[in-house]
Design a protein around this motif. Structure first.
Motif, PDB file in Angstrom:
ATOM      1  N   LYS A 253       0.862  -1.114   0.217  1.00 29.49           N
ATOM      2  CA  LYS A 253      -0.088   0.263  -0.086  1.00 29.49           C
ATOM      3  C   LYS A 253       0.843   1.168  -0.177  1.00 29.49           C
ATOM      4  CE  LYS A 253      -3.715  -1.947   2.449  1.00 29.49           C
ATOM      5  NZ  LYS A 253      -4.684  -1.834   3.593  1.00 29.49           N
ATOM      6  N   ASP A 254       0.217   2.383  -0.718  1.00 31.37           N
ATOM      7  CA  ASP A 254       1.070   3.695  -0.489  1.00 31.37           C
ATOM      8  C   ASP A 254       0.772   4.283   0.781  1.00 31.37           C
ATOM      9  OD1 ASP A 254       2.639   5.780  -1.164  1.00 31.37           O
ATOM     10  OD2 ASP A 254       0.772   6.692  -2.397  1.00 31.37           O
ATOM     11  N   ARG A 255       1.642   4.128   1.756  1.00 34.29           N
ATOM     12  CA  ARG A 255       1.424   4.628   3.061  1.00 34.29           C
ATOM     13  C   ARG A 255       1.450   5.997   3.184  1.00 34.29           C
ATOM     14  NH1 ARG A 255      -0.735   0.291   5.697  1.00 34.29           N
ATOM     15  NH2 ARG A 255       0.706  -1.451   5.672  1.00 34.29           N
TER      16      ARG A 255
ATOM     17  N   ARG B 179       2.804   9.596   4.372  1.00 32.21           N
ATOM     18  CA  ARG B 179       4.164   9.888   4.926  1.00 32.21           C
ATOM     19  C   ARG B 179       3.787  11.498   5.591  1.00 32.21           C
ATOM     20  NH1 ARG B 179       5.834   8.638  -0.515  1.00 32.21           N
ATOM     21  NH2 ARG B 179       6.285   6.501  -0.450  1.00 32.21           N
TER      22      ARG B 179
ATOM     23  N   ASP C 121       4.027  15.781  -0.740  1.00 33.03           N
ATOM     24  CA  ASP C 121       4.072  14.808   0.217  1.00 33.03           C
ATOM     25  C   ASP C 121       4.572  15.292   1.654  1.00 33.03           C
ATOM     26  OD1 ASP C 121       2.492  13.201  -1.212  1.00 33.03           O
ATOM     27  OD2 ASP C 121       4.011  11.670  -1.560  1.00 33.03           O
TER      28      ASP C 121
END
Length: 142
Positions: free
Chosen positions: A3-5, A7, A87
């Motif tokens: 999964k794209d966690r 940040r 991000d």
């Protein structure tokens, strides 16, 4: 599938109180919100805890020695600082107070102040809101 966690950049702040006043310093040569009053603070480095960070940063910035066991968390905040950071615009901020410390705060850039809570809220409300977000204003009430 990984999964794209989410940040977030972690930072630690000290709400240093003495005789009913809070210590503030004017940001200088940081490239972010220079000229605004804020709290002694810094980013958590890799492998460092929030408490280790605030002990290190406070020593570096204002020459005050803290012990981790004397720190108390008073506020934790997750915020987004804006799209220009991408991000890296997501932040997790931990605010501490300390009952004991050694040394007298001395901000190298000579723009510092001990302000009563009322003065701090009146004179720095815009700065605090811009630097840390609306939720951070409540730290001055706690």
């Amino acid at each position: 599938m990984v999964k794209d966690r989410h940040r977030a950049v972690p930072a630690a702040y000290l709400v240093l109180m003495k005789d009913g006043k809070v210590f503030l310093q004017r940001r200088v040569n940081t490239g972010y919100m220079d000229g605004k009053y804020g709290l002694p603070a810094g980013h958590v480095e890799k492998g460092e805890s929030f408490t280790q960070c605030v002990v290190r940063e406070v020593k570096e910035e204002i020459g005050v020695d803290l012990q981790e066991q004397d720190l108390k968390v008073v506020h934790l905040m997750h915020r987004f600082t804006g799209g220009e950071w991408g991000d890296l615009g997501y932040r997790i901020d931990a605010f501490f107070t300390a009952d004991k410390w050694s040394g007298e705060p001395n901000w190298n850039h000579n723009s510092q102040a001990w302000a009563t809570i009322v003065e701090a809220k009146r004179q720095t409300e815009i700065d605090i809101r811009e630097l840390y977000g609306e939720a951070a204003l409540k730290i001055l009430d706690e």
